[in-house]
Design a protein around this motif. Structure first.
Motif, mmCIF file in Angstrom:
data_model
loop_
_atom_site.group_PDB
_atom_site.id
_atom_site.type_symbol
_atom_site.label_atom_id
_atom_site.label_comp_id
_atom_site.label_asym_id
_atom_site.label_seq_id
_atom_site.Cartn_x
_atom_site.Cartn_y
_atom_site.Cartn_z
ATOM 1 N N PHE A 1 13.223 11.362 19.294
ATOM 2 C CA PHE A 1 13.983 10.730 18.463
ATOM 3 C C PHE A 1 15.035 11.512 17.975
ATOM 4 C CE2 PHE A 1 10.600 12.288 15.929
ATOM 5 C CZ PHE A 1 11.175 12.871 14.860
ATOM 6 N N ALA A 2 15.058 12.821 17.951
ATOM 7 C CA ALA A 2 16.199 13.524 17.479
ATOM 8 C C ALA A 2 16.042 14.948 18.377
ATOM 9 C CB ALA A 2 16.066 13.820 16.066
ATOM 10 N N GLY A 3 17.144 15.899 18.143
ATOM 11 C CA GLY A 3 16.855 17.227 18.330
ATOM 12 C C GLY A 3 16.651 18.309 17.130
ATOM 13 N N LEU A 4 16.231 19.614 17.253
ATOM 14 C CA LEU A 4 16.027 20.439 16.006
ATOM 15 C C LEU A 4 17.237 20.452 15.359
ATOM 16 C CD1 LEU A 4 13.817 22.810 17.619
ATOM 17 C CD2 LEU A 4 13.191 21.561 15.767
ATOM 18 N N GLU A 5 18.414 20.152 15.948
ATOM 19 C CA GLU A 5 19.765 20.452 15.288
ATOM 20 C C GLU A 5 20.030 19.420 14.243
ATOM 21 O OE1 GLU A 5 20.592 18.472 19.030
ATOM 22 O OE2 GLU A 5 19.288 20.183 18.499
ATOM 23 N N ASP A 6 19.334 18.119 14.364
ATOM 24 C CA ASP A 6 19.568 17.177 13.726
ATOM 25 C C ASP A 6 18.910 17.238 12.291
ATOM 26 O OD1 ASP A 6 21.165 15.948 15.655
ATOM 27 O OD2 ASP A 6 19.380 15.268 16.682
ATOM 28 N N VAL A 7 18.000 18.157 11.940
ATOM 29 C CA VAL A 7 17.482 18.493 10.683
ATOM 30 C C VAL A 7 18.261 19.466 10.168
ATOM 31 C CG1 VAL A 7 15.377 17.183 11.423
ATOM 32 C CG2 VAL A 7 15.619 19.702 11.521
ATOM 33 N N ASP A 8 18.173 19.515 8.706
ATOM 34 C CA ASP A 8 18.682 20.458 7.848
ATOM 35 C C ASP A 8 17.471 21.477 7.481
ATOM 36 O OD1 ASP A 8 21.293 19.424 7.536
ATOM 37 O OD2 ASP A 8 19.871 17.606 6.562
ATOM 38 N N GLN A 9 16.436 21.130 7.361
ATOM 39 C CA GLN A 9 15.488 22.108 6.927
ATOM 40 C C GLN A 9 14.159 21.847 7.724
ATOM 41 O OE1 GLN A 9 14.652 22.002 2.702
ATOM 42 N NE2 GLN A 9 13.091 23.482 2.577
ATOM 43 N N VAL A 10 13.249 22.793 8.151
ATOM 44 C CA VAL A 10 12.175 22.687 8.453
ATOM 45 C C VAL A 10 11.067 23.379 7.737
ATOM 46 C CG1 VAL A 10 10.285 22.985 10.484
ATOM 47 C CG2 VAL A 10 12.743 22.574 10.980
ATOM 48 N N ILE A 11 9.929 22.511 7.140
ATOM 49 C CA ILE A 11 8.773 23.127 6.442
ATOM 50 C C ILE A 11 7.590 23.270 7.154
ATOM 51 C CG2 ILE A 11 7.346 22.732 4.381
ATOM 52 C CD1 ILE A 11 9.492 21.262 3.081
ATOM 53 N N ALA A 12 7.360 24.563 7.791
ATOM 54 C CA ALA A 12 6.260 24.293 8.723
ATOM 55 C C ALA A 12 5.380 25.539 8.106
ATOM 56 C CB ALA A 12 6.848 24.905 10.186
ATOM 57 N N GLU A 13 4.269 25.682 8.852
ATOM 58 C CA GLU A 13 3.123 26.911 8.540
ATOM 59 C C GLU A 13 3.854 28.315 8.878
ATOM 60 O OE1 GLU A 13 -1.013 26.050 9.223
ATOM 61 O OE2 GLU A 13 -0.134 24.405 10.663
ATOM 62 N N GLU B 1 8.888 3.624 15.951
ATOM 63 C CA GLU B 1 9.284 4.631 14.981
ATOM 64 C C GLU B 1 10.534 5.324 15.315
ATOM 65 O OE1 GLU B 1 6.280 7.683 14.501
ATOM 66 O OE2 GLU B 1 4.566 6.280 14.900
ATOM 67 N N VAL B 2 11.184 5.298 16.501
ATOM 68 C CA VAL B 2 12.428 5.684 16.899
ATOM 69 C C VAL B 2 13.436 5.392 15.953
ATOM 70 C CG1 VAL B 2 14.144 6.446 18.508
ATOM 71 C CG2 VAL B 2 11.760 6.541 19.034
ATOM 72 N N ALA B 3 13.794 4.050 15.813
ATOM 73 C CA ALA B 3 14.776 3.405 15.163
ATOM 74 C C ALA B 3 14.890 3.766 13.520
ATOM 75 C CB ALA B 3 14.890 1.874 15.245
ATOM 76 N N MET C 1 15.598 -3.008 10.791
ATOM 77 C CA MET C 1 15.117 -2.120 9.808
ATOM 78 C C MET C 1 16.290 -1.012 9.786
ATOM 79 S SD MET C 1 11.375 0.397 9.835
ATOM 80 C CE MET C 1 10.576 -1.494 9.516
ATOM 81 N N SER C 2 16.790 -0.555 10.968
ATOM 82 C CA SER C 2 17.774 0.490 10.817
ATOM 83 C C SER C 2 19.056 -0.041 9.885
ATOM 84 C CB SER C 2 18.228 0.848 12.171
ATOM 85 O OG SER C 2 17.310 1.208 13.182
#
Length: 240
Positions: free
Chosen positions: A222-234, A191-193, A159-160
């Motif tokens: 599966f990741a650190g917060l630094e691995d995403v570009d944008q966080v859509i949160a409340e 779900e990690v892969a 899958m990866s």
């Protein structure tokens, strides 16, 4: 249990009353005692507090369920998930190839993809695929393999590699746990892969999470917060 121990446990229950969790060191500092003392307090308590992965939490809080069941999660925080997905929809562009993660958070996104845009969706989640299949004009790639009923998702050895073969513009990701130090985690190791492959491949990585995930740590990181570009949160005031 002595009065001092009972008093410390009451203080911790009050601190956790609004949800979330406390690291063991934070709980000890709040009560002015050692971490070992907090552990002894918990050992002699009635079980209303739980220590999981170094984090103290209310044992009866449904956000800390030890297992994940998509059918149970579907109606939890449904309105918040809908609002978050409206914000995610606003980021779409003509011709986008999207990775949409499994779970219930992104189901409103999949069900509301616009009819007037040419989009491709890549997913390993059956519930997401079912919603996308009802959107005219959206091309769907459902990645198959072994089916996991609890999350209505699939896993496979390749899958990866398959995900890395797509030109993904935006990866919409979810997490069951979001912690500043421990990063992003989920309940299921299968779900990690796919999550990591989408993060490695996508031009833009977007994490979509409701408030119940904040401060949580789940078994599979599966990741650190630094691995995403944008966080859509409340945001403050949501739901008022």
């Amino acid at each position: 249990m002595n009065e001092r121990s009972e008093g410390r446990l009451m203080r911790l229950q009050h601190a956790l009353g609004q949800g979330g969790s406390l690291r063991l060191a934070e709980a000890a500092a709040l009560c002015g005692v050692s971490e070992m003392t907090i552990r002894r307090d918990l050992a002699g308590s009635d079980g209303s507090l739980a220590l999981i992965g170094g984090h103290l939490m209310l044992a009866g809080d449904p956000r800390h369920d030890p297992v994940y069941d998509l059918a149970v999660q579907r109606d939890r925080n449904a309105e918040a998930k809908r609002r978050l997905c409206e914000r995610a929809l606003a980021t779409l562009e003509e011709g986008d190839t999207l990775f949409i993660d499994c779970g219930t958070t992104l189901a409103p996104l999949a069900a509301s993809l616009p009819d007037d845009m040419s989009l491709t969706v890549v997913t390993y989640a059956l519930n997401i695929a079912e919603a996308v299949s009802k959107r005219p004009g959206v091309r769907l790639w459902l990645l198959g393999g072994v089916y996991h009923a609890s999350s209505r998702s699939f896993s496979s050895d390749d899958m990866s590699e398959t995900i890395r073969g797509f030109g993904i513009n935006k990866a919409f990701l979810t997490a069951a746990g979001v912690d500043e130090r421990q990063g992003l985690s989920c309940f299921h190791f299968h779900e990690v892969a796919p999550k990591q492959a989408a993060i490695a491949t996508a031009q833009r990585r977007v994490l979509v999470v409701d408030a119940s995930k904040q401060g949580m740590v789940r078994p599979a990181r599966f990741a650190g917060l630094e691995d995403v570009d944008q966080v859509i949160a409340e945001e403050a005031g949501d739901g008022d």
